[in-house]
Design a protein around this motif. Structure first.
Motif, PDB file in Angstrom:
ATOM      1  N   THR A  90     -23.017  56.148  22.859  1.00 21.78           N
ATOM      2  CA  THR A  90     -22.185  56.321  24.060  1.00 21.78           C
ATOM      3  C   THR A  90     -22.386  55.190  25.057  1.00 21.78           C
ATOM      4  N   ARG A 149     -20.739  51.922  23.890  1.00 23.42           N
ATOM      5  CA  ARG A 149     -19.289  51.919  24.132  1.00 23.42           C
ATOM      6  C   ARG A 149     -18.988  51.744  25.614  1.00 23.42           C
ATOM      7  N   ILE A 186     -19.492  48.132  26.897  1.00 26.59           N
ATOM      8  CA  ILE A 186     -18.425  47.223  26.482  1.00 26.59           C
ATOM      9  C   ILE A 186     -17.142  47.503  27.271  1.00 26.59           C
ATOM     10  N   GLY A 187     -16.778  48.791  27.331  1.00 32.83           N
ATOM     11  CA  GLY A 187     -15.555  49.155  28.046  1.00 32.83           C
ATOM     12  C   GLY A 187     -15.643  48.795  29.525  1.00 32.83           C
ATOM     13  N   ASN A 213     -13.239  53.825  17.508  1.00 33.65           N
ATOM     14  CA  ASN A 213     -13.899  53.099  18.588  1.00 33.65           C
ATOM     15  C   ASN A 213     -12.958  52.387  19.537  1.00 33.65           C
ATOM     16  N   VAL A 214     -11.958  51.703  18.976  1.00 30.54           N
ATOM     17  CA  VAL A 214     -11.078  50.894  19.825  1.00 30.54           C
ATOM     18  C   VAL A 214     -10.322  51.779  20.816  1.00 30.54           C
ATOM     19  N   LEU A 272     -12.753  52.691  23.543  1.00 29.23           N
ATOM     20  CA  LEU A 272     -12.976  51.555  24.440  1.00 29.23           C
ATOM     21  C   LEU A 272     -11.766  51.359  25.348  1.00 29.23           C
ATOM     22  N   VAL A 330     -11.790  53.898  28.135  1.00 29.70           N
ATOM     23  CA  VAL A 330     -12.875  53.621  29.087  1.00 29.70           C
ATOM     24  C   VAL A 330     -12.470  52.446  29.979  1.00 29.70           C
ATOM     25  N   ALA A 331     -11.988  51.388  29.333  1.00 37.87           N
ATOM     26  CA  ALA A 331     -11.625  50.187  30.088  1.00 37.87           C
ATOM     27  C   ALA A 331     -10.493  50.485  31.056  1.00 37.87           C
ATOM     28  N   ILE A 363     -15.289  58.160  29.089  1.00 39.23           N
ATOM     29  CA  ILE A 363     -15.881  58.123  27.742  1.00 39.23           C
ATOM     30  C   ILE A 363     -16.207  59.527  27.255  1.00 39.23           C
ATOM     31  N   GLU A 394     -14.663  60.783  23.811  1.00 39.84           N
ATOM     32  CA  GLU A 394     -15.517  61.156  22.686  1.00 39.84           C
ATOM     33  C   GLU A 394     -15.339  62.620  22.298  1.00 39.84           C
TER      34      GLU A 394
END
Ligand SMILES: Nc1ncnc2c1ncn2[C@@H]1O[C@H](COP(=O)(O)OP(=O)(O)O)[C@@H](O)[C@H]1O
Ligand SMILES: [Mg+2]
Lengths: 280, 249
Positions: B56, B59, B62-63, B115-116, B119, B122-123, B187, B191
């Motif tokens: 978590t 991720r 990165i995000g 994952n993408v 992300l 989140v982003a 996130i 998730e």
């Protein structure tokens, strides 16, 4: 002539077809090594003149030359000391003072040496690692002066640098500024709305009137140096400047409070602090 | 705190609800029975919870990083160019009010469930608030700093790096803090709805096997991590900047 203004006008556009005429036909020049003050009430356009000379703003019309070349933008030959808050709060005193030197690509050691020299000149050599908020108002202005001096400018521009200080600190800084000026021989344009300050420091005082800003009259101050504010020449000039100003104040107050308002003629004279109004 | 725990224990022991629905926190209802504490400790020892936390946080970082870079860039452009402010600036206010999970259906179609997509939400959950804060920061740089720097010879990228960005730091840091909070919420939602691995996934697993002890222990982990990061990272950053600038004492 070090600084030369010829029929300089400045208007700000506000809205679509409305504009504010701030400066009208400003004409004056400053000789090398001369200490000249611009004196006038808040809002008369003093800072605007200084920004034009600094190259931070451009005249609407007219000629503006420093060292014989037209001013096109900011340059380190003309450094400004602002009223307050001009220091970078995220940098220490030393970082503030070396800021311009580093841009000049001076080596770090050399820049720091030069900065220390400047800080010694303003008696702050012990505060190199302090942040601006840890300093008193007077100390901040000393750092600002040091930051400008180390650039070795042709003209030092000062925009009400002592206006926010208490009277005592201000008197001390007047003394220091005179010393610095005599030691370095800099050409200084000093802005203030304080009559006594202008007369105490300057060779020449340019009195401005407002709306639009014009230079109303010039006073040569021929008192001997170091200056003493109770020198009879200064006291006498102070009265003459006051008399000029009363007229001006009536004009301003009438605009602000209507035609029936008349400023009591004597009340300006009675005030012991020869300030010209709000500390802006 | 203790009172809440005590009340919880009492309700659980009264057996008003089945134990799997309302598991005790510390003291088992029958000898050797489940407690949230035990599940939490076992989960940590077995590495299951640690691994999920790692996934978590990975991720999230990165995000969040993507959001910060985008937010700073957009913020700068909005502050610098009037036409960007009139277009993107206006739009961002609207985008900011969309909860990031709303993007999830789009994300699944665009990037597939994985994952993408996570992300992405989140982003996107953190970008707009970062944009709003950083543009406010850049716009509110006192002109006196810029004027002072220019008369000292600064211009262009040097002016940006040494004055405009540092002068915006207080706004940018509060932007980071809020953006982090948005990313953290995003996130979990992402998730929970569709991911393999991660704390949100464990929550969903706990639901599907009807193990509320697992769900509660993950909730505790989430609360603790959220608090620690906020107070140890962001609050600290905010305070140290405030101290250095003399904004507060
Ligand atoms: N950037 C600007 N845009 C519009 N009006 C301005 C701007 N800067 C100054 N003015 C106006 O010009 C006048 C003179 O301002 P200023 O030069 O700052 O006066 P002073 O320094 O003598 O107090 C004021 O009326 C002020 O409102
Ligand atoms: Mg001014």
């Amino acid at each position: 002539m070090k600084v030369d203004l010829n029929k300089v006008n400045k208007s700000y556009t506000k809205g679509k077809n409305d504009s504010l005429h701030v400066l009208e036909d400003i004409d004056f020049s400053i000789k090398e090594g001369e200490f000249v003050s611009l004196l006038g009430p808040s809002g008369c356009g003093k800072s605007t003149i200084l920004k034009l000379i600094a190259g931070l703003s451009h005249p609407t019309s007219g000629d503006l030359k420093v060292n014989g070349t037209p001013v096109e933008g900011p340059g380190t030959d003309r450094v400004v000391v602002f009223q307050e808050g001009g220091l970078f709060p995220w940098m220490t005193v030393l970082e503030n003072v070396t800021y311009g030197l580093k841009i000049k690509k001076m080596k770090r050691v050399e820049a720091e040496e030069k900065a220390m020299e400047g800080l010694r000149m303003v008696h702050l050599a012990n505060f190199t690692n302090a942040y601006p908020h840890e300093l008193s108002g007077g100390m901040k202005q000393r750092v600002a002066i040091a930051r400008a001096l180390v650039m070795d400018p042709d003209v030092l521009l000062m925009d009400e640098p002592f206006a926010a200080l208490d009277e005592q600190t201000r008197l001390i800084l007047h003394q220091e500024l005179q010393d610095i000026w005599q030691k370095t021989g800099k050409t200084i344009l000093f802005i203030t709305h304080n009559i006594r300050e202008a007369l105490t420091l300057s060779d020449r005082v340019l009195l401005m009137s407002t709306r639009p800003g014009t230079i109303k009259q010039t006073f040569n101050v021929q008192a001997s140096r170091p200056r003493n504010p109770s020198d009879s020449i200064i006291v006498d000039l102070e009265k003459r400047v006051m008399a000029e100003l009363e007229e001006e104040m009536n004009k301003v107050l009438k605009e602000e409070f209507g035609d029936d308002y008349r400023y009591k003629t004597d009340s300006v004279r009675d005030r012991d602090n020869s300030d010209m109004g709000s500390h802006i | 705190m203790t009172v809440i725990i005590a009340i919880w224990e009492v309700i659980s022991k009264l057996q008003l609800f089945p134990t799997f629905m309302f598991p005790p926190l510390i003291i088992p209802n029958d000898p050797g029975g489940v407690t949230v504490m035990k599940t939490l400790v076992d989960g940590i020892i077995s590495g299951q919870i640690l691994e999920a936390t790692g996934i978590t946080l990975g991720r999230l970082l990165i995000g969040f990083f993507i959001a910060v870079v985008l937010g700073l860039t957009f913020g700068f452009l909005i502050a610098r160019y009037k036409w960007v402010d009139d277009t993107l600036g206006f739009f961002v206010t609207a985008l900011q009010s969309i909860p990031s999970i709303v993007w999830f259906p789009l994300a699944i179609v665009w990037f597939g469930l994985g994952n993408v997509a996570i992300l992405f939400i989140v982003a996107i959950g953190a970008t707009w608030t970062m944009t709003v804060n950083s543009s406010a920061g850049f716009k509110n740089v006192p002109s006196i700093y810029i004027d002072a720097a220019r008369t000292l010879g600064a211009s262009g990228p040097h002016l940006l790096r040494t004055v405009i960005i540092p002068a915006s730091v207080p706004h940018i840091i509060s932007g980071l803090r809020v953006a982090w909070a948005f990313a953290w919420r995003a996130i979990m939602a992402g998730e929970l709805l569709g991911a393999s691995g991660g704390l949100g996934y464990l929550l969903d697993l706990g639901r599907s096997i009807q193990a509320m002890d697992l769900v509660l222990s993950i909730m505790i982990v989430i609360g603790i991590i959220g608090t620690i990061i906020d107070s140890q990272v962001f609050l600290r950053m905010e305070r140290s900047v405030a101290r250095r600038w003399g904004l507060r004492t």
